[in-house]
Each structure stands twice: as structure tokens, then as C-alpha cells.
Design an enzyme around this catalytic site. Structure first.
Site, PDB file in Angstrom:
ATOM      1  N   SER A   1      18.024 -19.457 -16.240  1.00 49.07           N
ATOM      2  CA  SER A   1      18.137 -20.552 -15.276  1.00 49.07           C
ATOM      3  C   SER A   1      16.762 -20.849 -14.707  1.00 49.07           C
ATOM      4  O   SER A   1      15.895 -19.969 -14.646  1.00 49.07           O
ATOM      5  CB  SER A   1      19.075 -20.150 -14.134  1.00 49.07           C
TER       6      SER A   1
ATOM      7  N   TYR B   1      20.387 -13.347  -7.602  1.00 46.64           N
ATOM      8  CA  TYR B   1      20.574 -14.265  -8.725  1.00 46.64           C
ATOM      9  C   TYR B   1      19.254 -14.504  -9.450  1.00 46.64           C
ATOM     10  O   TYR B   1      19.183 -14.410 -10.691  1.00 46.64           O
ATOM     11  CB  TYR B   1      21.142 -15.585  -8.227  1.00 46.64           C
TER      12      TYR B   1
END
Length: 296
Positions: A141, A167
Site C-alpha cells: 500500500s 498498518y
């Protein structure tokens, strides 16, 4: 590289005219979102696709149970797999979850997004090597630009838990995995690459979210567009099966092209620490130690 591929390219367009008959593929998290589209397009090109998911109620595909946060589940999946494996798409993931620990005491996002996929890929390495020219795809990501790995405390045992730091760290780990696996597995002709699928509308990834921090807000950032699911799956499919990237390994892609260095203020590109070979090797050894302890 095919200059005609870009942010608006769909997964089906990437594989137009490509025949994957005889190829076997696994897509984790293939029950919905870009994982399902990745599986659908690979199957439409002729591949035999297995979807690896927690919820096995998925029609139209071979489906096998897999919980990436559970190392025993990963080990069972590996034991069940027989024969060569040509394509492994490590697509499943969680984002910004509340503070949660696995039975090993690992932070959930690091455990799911990285350690589960790491154990899966390492366990399936003999099957990948047997295929000859296999590919592994690590779905990362752009969020990786918000944080390197804290090697001293990857599981937030001593520092306060922050869902977005966790994350970001897990997504950086996805890139570093590709860097080191590409190096280690080159003699086996296994290509390993990572990617940013882009900002995708209408997936379940954000189900745990409150508002993200300002540093995650792409509004006004140059080159950032919201994609639909067929567009979001395109870079995964490119790296999984397109002849355009034959022989490419250890790289990070976005919008169906290799990404350049991240520039401050722009939510694109790859952070230097995510491609650092020393960090990649260090993460590999840490990961082997952790999953070895889990299996002890």
C-alpha cells in the site's frame, strides 16, 4: 514496460490475449474486492485458481480455508497443497484494526499482513520452485510511506499501540519481503514483486476505520485517483501473469508501472527504507525466528 498501461487500466485489459492454461494460482483474500477480481481475471485467462480465505462460502472457484493470523491454519494449508504452484498472490489484509493480539502475542496487522503471508510463501517455496518461472505478488500500500518497521518492538509490546503505525509497518514489511525473497529465490526462477493497488472504492478493507490521520488523506495529492475494483486489481494481475514484466523481480509497482522514489507531500512512489536490502534481510531473519517459535 507497456507504456499504454496506467491508472485506468483494468485487470482484464492487462491479460488480454494471455493464455494461462496449465498454470495454477493461489489468491489469498480472494473472496471479495480486488482479490476476487484478481482471481476472476486469472481464471478467465485459463488458470486454475484457488481462493484462500477464512470464509469459504465463495462460489465459482476452488476454495480452501486459510486464516493468516493463525499459524496453524497456514501450516495446514501448506500441507494440503500438492504439485507445482505458478502464481501466489498475497492479497489478503487488514487495516487500522483495534489493538488485537494473536495467540502468539503478535500484533494483528503485522501477524496477518506480513507474518501469515511470509509463512505461507516460505511453506509453498518448494511448490513455487517446482513450477519453473513462478511469480509471487505481495500487495502492499502507499500507506507504507508513513512508517518503517520498528525492529526492536514490531508487536507493540513496549510502545503505545497506534493502528496506523501498525498498518504502515505491515505494508513496509510486504515490500521488504519481496526484496529479500527475490534475492533468495532467484536461483529457483521465482520472481517476487510488491505493489500499491491504489485507493480503491467499495472494498471491505476499511471496515475498522475511524477517520485516518491527516497524513493519510490523499486529497489534493498529485496523481492520486480513486479506482474501481477492476482498475485496483490491474497491477496485481500484471505482476502475477503478464509477459510484459517477465524477468522483473524485487521491485515495487503502482498504476501498472514500476514506481519511482517517494517524494514528500505526494502519496505515490516507494520509500527508500522499503527497498533497503539490509532491512529486508533483517526482517527475513526476524520473521523466520518468530514463525519458528510459533511452530515450536
Amino acid at each position: 514496460m507497456n507504456g499504454s498501461f496506467g491508472p485506468a487500466t483494468t485487470a482484464a485489459e492487462v491479460l488480454e490475449g494471455v493464455d494461462l492454461t496449465g498454470r495454477r494460482a493461489i489468491v489469498t483474500g480472494g473472496g471479495s474486492g480486488i482479490g476476487l477480481e484478481t482471481a476472476r481475471v486469472l481464471a478467465a485467462a485459463g488458470a486454475e485458481v484457488t481462493i484462500a480465505v477464512r470464509n469459504t462460502d465463495v462460489a465459482g472457484f476452488r476454495v480452501e480455508p486459510l486464516d493468516l493470523a493463525d499459524q496453524e491454519s497456514v501450516a495446514r494449508f501448506v500441507r494440503r497443497w500438492t504439485g507445482p504452484l505458478h502464481i501466489l498472490v498475497n492479497n489478503a489484509g487488514v487495516m487500522a484494526t483495534p489493538s488485537t493480539r494473536t495467540r502468539e502475542g503478535w500484533e494483528l496487522q503485522f501477524a496477518t499482513n506480513h507474518l501469515g503471508h511470509f509463512a505461507l510463501a516460505v511453506g509453498l517455496h518448494p511448490a513455487l520452485a517446482a513450477a519453473g518461472g513462478a511469480r509471487v505478488v505481495s500487495v502492499s500500500s502507499v500507506g507504507h510511506i508513513n512508517g518503517d518497521i520498528d525492529f526492536d518492538d514490531p508487536n507493540f509490546l513496549r510502545r503505545p499501540y497506534d493502528p496506523w503505525q501498525a498498518y504502515s509497518q505491515s505494508k513496509t514489511a510486504n515490500v521488504l519481503f519481496a526484496v529479500e525473497a527475490a534475492k533468495r529465490w532467484a536461483p529457483d526462477r521465482i520472481a517476487v514483486n510488491a505493489l500499491n493497488p491504489g485507493r480503491i472504492a467499495s472494498t471491505g478493507l476499511g471496515r475498522h476505520l475511524a477517520a485516518p490521520p491527516a497524513s493519510f488523506d490523499p486529497a489534493g495529492a498529485t496523481g492520486v485517483t480513486v479506482k474501481d475494483i477492476p482498475q485496483g486489481a490491474a497491477t496485481s494481475v500484471l505482476l502475477a501473469a503478464s509477459p510484459v514484466v517477465e524477468g522483473v523481480t524485487g521491485r515495487y509497482f503502482e498504476d501498472c508501472q514500476e514506481a519511482g522514489p517517494h517524494q514528500p507531500g505526494v502519496r505515490r512512489g516507494v520509500a527508500g527504507y522499503a527497498l533497503d536490502p539490509e532491512r529486508a534481510a533483517r526482517l527475513w531473519e526476524l520473521s523466520l525466528t518468530l514463525i519458528g517459535q510459533a511452530g515450536a
